[in-house]
Design a protein around this motif. Structure first.
Motif, PDB file in Angstrom:
ATOM      1  N   LEU A  62      -7.214   2.705  -2.234  1.00  0.00           N
ATOM      2  CA  LEU A  62      -6.079   3.372  -2.871  1.00  0.00           C
ATOM      3  C   LEU A  62      -5.956   3.067  -4.357  1.00  0.00           C
ATOM      4  CD1 LEU A  62      -3.419   2.802  -0.071  1.00  0.00           C
ATOM      5  CD2 LEU A  62      -4.742   4.852  -0.513  1.00  0.00           C
ATOM      6  N   LEU A 104       0.815  -1.214   0.000  1.00  0.00           N
ATOM      7  CA  LEU A 104       0.000   0.000   0.000  1.00  0.00           C
ATOM      8  C   LEU A 104       0.849   1.265   0.000  1.00  0.00           C
ATOM      9  CD1 LEU A 104      -2.770  -0.952   2.598  1.00  0.00           C
ATOM     10  CD2 LEU A 104      -2.853  -1.139   0.108  1.00  0.00           C
ATOM     11  N   TYR A 125      -5.162   0.079  -5.630  1.00  0.00           N
ATOM     12  CA  TYR A 125      -4.029  -0.818  -5.825  1.00  0.00           C
ATOM     13  C   TYR A 125      -4.498  -2.247  -6.105  1.00  0.00           C
ATOM     14  CZ  TYR A 125      -0.963   2.877  -4.033  1.00  0.00           C
ATOM     15  OH  TYR A 125      -0.272   4.048  -3.850  1.00  0.00           O
TER      16      TYR A 125
END
Length: 281
Positions: A120, A83, A122
Motif C-alpha cells: 500500500l 493500513l 505505507y
C-alpha cells in the motif's frame, strides 16, 4: 476457558481457476451456521493482504456471517489499523457493529508484516505511532466527537464502538495498555513462543487485565501433508494426534487464557469440537 473458531478463507482450489458461482459465499455462510448450531461462542477471522496468497476483507466476511447467525460473537484478530484511514474504518466497523446487533469484538494491532505495508506504500517503521493515533481517532469518532472539523454521526446503540482487544506478542507497553485501556489482550499462537505467552500473561495480569484471548491456533488432528510446514512455523498448534492435542489444550488453559481461537484450513469443525470437549474430561 472458552473455545471459539477461526474461519480460514484461503481458496480450496487452484487460485487461478474460477470458483463455481456461489460456492465461496456458501462455504462461508455454511461454516457460520454450523459453528452457531454446535454451540461455539464465537467466529473470528484474521487480517492480511500482501503476503503472497489471496485473502478476503475481514469486515466483509464477518458481514456475511452476521447475516446468517444471530448469537455467536464475530471477531477480528487482529485488524491492522495503520493500513486504513481511521475515520473511514471507524464508519465500516460501526456499520458491522450495527448490522450484527452488537456482536462484534474488534482485535486491533499495529501490523507485523512489512509486505502488507509495502503493498500500500505505507510507513512500516512508524506503524506503532500511527496505530496509537488511529486508535485515538476511532474512539473519538465512535463517541461523536469532532474530527478534522467534522463529526460522523453515531448509529443508535453503537456509541463508544465495539469492545477492543489489543494484539501484542511480547511488548510490555502494549500488553499493559491492553490491560488498562481496553477490553482484552490477544496474542498469536502462530507467532508467539510459549515463553512469550507466559511472560505476556504475567505482565497482563499484574497490570490488572482480565480477558486474555489466544488467537491463530491451527488444528489438524489427521496431520494431513498440507499442514506439515504450518506445524513447523506455529508455536501453539493442534497439528498432532488427539492425545497430544488434549495435552496442549490443557496447557493453554493452565496458562490462564480466558479464550482460545482455533482454525482449520480444511473447515474441520468436528476437530475443533473434539478439542473443545477435551476440556470437559
Amino acid at each position: 476457558m472458552r473455545v471459539s473458531t477461526m474461519i480460514r478463507t484461503a481458496p480450496q482450489a487452484d487460485p487461478d481457476s474460477r470458483l463455481p458461482d456461489g460456492s465461496l459465499i456458501d462455504r462461508i455462510t455454511d461454516f457460520g451456521r454450523q459453528v452457531e448450531a454446535r454451540g461455539f461462542p464465537g467466529i473470528w477471522i484474521g487480517d492480511s493482504l500482501g503476503r503472497g496468497r489471496p485473502t478476503l476483507d475481514s469486515l466483509q466476511v464477518l458481514t456475511a456471517l452476521a447475516a446468517v447467525t444471530s448469537k455467536v460473537e464475530l471477531g477480528i484478530s487482529v485488524l491492522q489499523l495503520p493500513l486504513r484511514n481511521p475515520i473511514e474504518l471507524a464508519h465500516r466497523v460501526q456499520s458491522l457493529q450495527a448490522m450484527s446487533n452488537n456482536r462484534l469484538i474488534l482485535g486491533v494491532g499495529s501490523g507485523s508484516t512489512r509486505d502488507d505495508f509495502e503493498l500500500l506504500g505505507y510507513d512500516y517503521d512508524h506503524r506503532f505511532r500511527t496505530f496509537k493515533n488511529d486508535l485515538e481517532i476511532m474512539n473519538r469518532v465512535w463517541n461523536g466527537e469532532p474530527v478534522n472539523g467534522g463529526t460522523l454521526s453515531t448509529w443508535p446503540g453503537c456509541k463508544g464502538g465495539p469492545p477492543i482487544l489489543i494484539g501484542a506478542w511480547r511488548s510490555p507497553r502494549w500488553i499493559t495498555y491492553a490491560a488498562k485501556e481496553t477490553q482484552g489482550w490477544t496474542p498469536s499462537g502462530r507467532f508467539s513462543s510459549l515463553e512469550d505467552l507466559e511472560g505476556g500473561m504475567k505482565i497482563y495480569r499484574e497490570a490488572g487485565g482480565t480477558n486474555a484471548v489466544l488467537a491463530n491456533c491451527s488444528i489438524d488432528l489427521a496431520e494431513r501433508p498440507q499442514s506439515a510446514e504450518l506445524a513447523k512455523l506455529a508455536s501453539v498448534n493442534f497439528i498432532c494426534p488427539p492425545d497430544e492435542a488434549r495435552r496442549r489444550i490443557k496447557r493453554v488453559e493452565q496458562m490462564g487464557f480466558e479464550e482460545i481461537l482455533i482454525g482449520s484450513q480444511f473447515g474441520a469443525i468436528d476437530e475443533i469440537e473434539r478439542v473443545r470437549d477435551f476440556l470437559k474430561s
